[in-house]
Design an enzyme around this catalytic site. Structure first.
Site, short mmCIF file in Angstrom:
data_model
loop_
_atom_site.label_atom_id
_atom_site.label_comp_id
_atom_site.label_asym_id
_atom_site.label_seq_id
_atom_site.Cartn_x
_atom_site.Cartn_y
_atom_site.Cartn_z
N ARG A 111 29.01 46.17 34.37
CA ARG A 111 28.91 47.16 35.31
C ARG A 111 29.19 48.80 35.35
O ARG A 111 28.35 49.27 35.73
CB ARG A 111 30.11 46.68 36.56
CG ARG A 111 29.92 47.60 37.73
CD ARG A 111 31.29 47.54 38.58
NE ARG A 111 31.73 45.98 38.66
CZ ARG A 111 31.35 45.01 39.51
NH1 ARG A 111 30.62 45.44 40.61
NH2 ARG A 111 31.80 44.01 39.44
N CYS B 229 16.91 37.90 58.51
CA CYS B 229 17.46 37.38 59.94
C CYS B 229 18.60 36.78 60.06
O CYS B 229 19.20 35.85 60.32
CB CYS B 229 16.37 35.94 60.26
SG CYS B 229 16.70 34.95 58.87
N1 LLP Z 1 32.29 39.60 30.08
C1 LLP Z 1 32.23 38.07 30.79
C2 LLP Z 1 32.45 36.92 30.16
C3 LLP Z 1 31.81 38.20 32.20
O1 LLP Z 1 31.91 37.06 32.83
C4 LLP Z 1 31.57 39.38 32.86
C5 LLP Z 1 31.35 39.14 34.31
C6 LLP Z 1 31.48 40.42 32.14
C7 LLP Z 1 31.75 40.15 30.75
C8 LLP Z 1 30.95 41.87 32.61
O2 LLP Z 1 31.78 42.27 33.86
P1 LLP Z 1 31.66 43.54 34.21
O3 LLP Z 1 31.88 44.90 33.05
O4 LLP Z 1 30.21 43.93 34.73
O5 LLP Z 1 32.74 43.83 35.16
N2 LLP Z 1 28.36 39.85 40.77
C9 LLP Z 1 29.74 40.41 40.66
C10 LLP Z 1 30.47 40.55 39.39
C11 LLP Z 1 30.61 39.47 38.54
C12 LLP Z 1 30.99 39.56 37.22
C13 LLP Z 1 30.88 38.27 36.25
N3 LLP Z 1 31.28 38.39 35.07
C14 LLP Z 1 29.76 41.68 41.21
O6 LLP Z 1 28.54 42.10 41.52
O7 LLP Z 1 30.85 42.41 41.68
#
Ligand code: LLP
Length: 447
Positions: A298, A370
């Protein structure tokens, strides 16, 4: 903190520009809705993680590598950028792996994740020689052992540990507390058991341990605590077996700003704080430092992306307190951004195609699906004169926007356009009707 990409500006006539491109030109050329990705912004963030974490650990004579978490946003061009900028890549499925391979990403710099990887996924990962497979269960250890034995070369693995640190912006994105599906528990002794089993297996090469405590985390303390617990486990394992695991991966989860008033967890603040606690722990437990790695997704892709929508219908609704709320409907919605409906996530929006001196009024930006929960921005104060044909921009949609998009109501998923120094390039094509029809077995095929 501003949630907008670093190159976003207002031109002399008041139009929003990103990466030197006027949003009206982008909409005219590529259509709306449109994901616009600021290449300079995204790559600068990737390099900042690489450099800040590299420097902070270097200060202790140690190393920290950065793996970009592809689930945030992945396509060939993004994979190419991350490789050029010196990052590894974390993939969470066979599909993400194939995109990375197609882009020419070196397999040895890929880490393969997943709590329920299939035999095909594991087999393919071993075949192409991914650098690390992050194993998530005892079942997977047994499965991988079987496959690796059959293939005749040991599998390099990290064992995913549930540290019990509870962090993350929303229950659905917190991943290291006890009562959830990921990893092997530290508290119950399962993690130690998995490590010992894997260590004893000739088919598995245990490179180290991995944890990911959640996503959209602001607290440096949570990362420090998790690093602490991981190193304690590593030291316990070294005492029991005489083997010092060479690697520790601390996962991703660094928070970004979605609203002006939000804070973010920048690599410049996080890296030294995490490296320092690690140095303290290493001094007390002794032994060789492992190589560290992290997996931000992110915080690299999120702030670099915006979504451009065209305004259609506007309506006023009466509120219980006697006020009114303007509903501004745009040409996308919960299919191109699942986050508001899934996590109650909030976003910032602005009128992008012109400047307005009209007074701001309480508004809600909604989509065209919808469902009444089809909200793009729950609460925004937007100019009263916004009307059909105006362009709205929504900030910080670069991560988990396109990657979580879908075709609900048979909407066509928007393109992703990379902008840089006044030029725009499509890096993910917009869906066409042909894409919808490809999976629908048509009437002529039944005859
Ligand atoms: N490493 C692992 C093992 C993960 O499961 C994830 C995210 C990351 C790294 C990266 O995390 P980040 O730095 O992006 O926070 N769909 C959700 C976020 C789900 C994250 C899942 N795993 C949202 O839109 O907030």
């Amino acid at each position: 903190m501003s949630p907008w990409p670093s190159t976003s500006r207002r031109s002399d006539d008041g139009t929003l520009t990103v990466g030197g491109c006027d949003v009206r030109d982008l909409a005219a050329e590529h259509g709306t809705p449109l994901y616009v990705l600021d290449e300079h912004d995204m790559r600068t963030r990737a390099r900042a993680f690489r450099d800040e974490f590299g420097r902070a650990f270097q200060a202790h004579g140690a190393r920290c590598e950065v793996f970009y978490a592809g689930k945030a946003l992945l396509c060939s061009e993004v994979a190419r950028w991350m490789h050029e900028d010196g990052l590894g890549l974390d993939v969470a499925s066979g599909g993400e792996l194939e995109i990375a391979l197609r882009a020419g990403f070196p397999p040895e710099k890929i880490a393969m994740h997943g709590n329920n990887k299939s035999v095909q996924e594991l087999t393919r990962a071993l075949e192409v020689g991914v650098g690390r497979i992050v194993v998530d269960s005892l079942t997977e250890i047994a499965l991988l052992e079987e496959i690796a034995t059959r293939q005749g070369s040991p599998a390099r693995i990290l064992v995913r540990v549930t540290t019990g640190v509870h962090a993350g912006g929303h229950e659905y994105i917190a991943t290291a507390h006890e009562d959830q599906k990921f990893g092997l528990s530290l508290a119950s002794g399962e993690a130690m058991k998995a490590l010992t089993l894997a260590h004893e297996s000739a088919a598995l090469d245990v490179m180290g341990i991995h944890t990911h405590i959640g996503s959209q985390i602001l607290s440096i303390e949570a990362f420090r605590e998790s690093a602490h617990r991981m190193l304690a486990l590593r030291s316990e394992f070294a005492l029991a077996t005489g083997h010092e695991l060479p690697e520790v991966d601390l996962g991703g989860g660094y928070a970004i700003a979605y609203l002006d008033e939000d804070e973010s967890l920048t690599p410049g603040r996080a890296a030294p704080a995490i490296a320092d606690v690690i140095a303290d722990v290493m001094t007390s437990v002794g032994g060789q430092w492992p190589t560290f790695s992290i997996e931000p997704g992110r915080a690299i892709a999120g702030p670099a992306g915006i979504t451009l929508y065209e305004v259609g219908v506007t309506k006023d609704a009466s509120l219980d307190d006697g006020g009114t709320r303007r509903y501004i409907a745009v040409d996308g919605g919960m299919s191109d951004n699942m986050r508001p409906v899934t996590y109650g996530a909030n976003y910032s929006a602005q009128l992008a195609s012109r400047e307005s001196l009209a007074p701001p009024i309480l508004s809600r930006v909604v989509g065209k699906h919808c469902e009444s929960g089809d909200i793009v921005v729950r609460e925004a104060h937007l100019p009263e004169d916004i009307s059909r044909g105006d362009l709205l921009a929504v900030a910080a949609t670069g991560a988990y926007g396109r990657s979580m998009s879908n075709n609900y109501n048979a909407l066509l998923r928007p393109a992703v356009v990379a902008v840089h120094e006044g030029a725009s390039r499509v890096i993910v094509r917009r869906d066409t009707l042909a894409d919808l029809f490809r999976s629908d077995v048509g009437p002529e095929e039944f005859q």
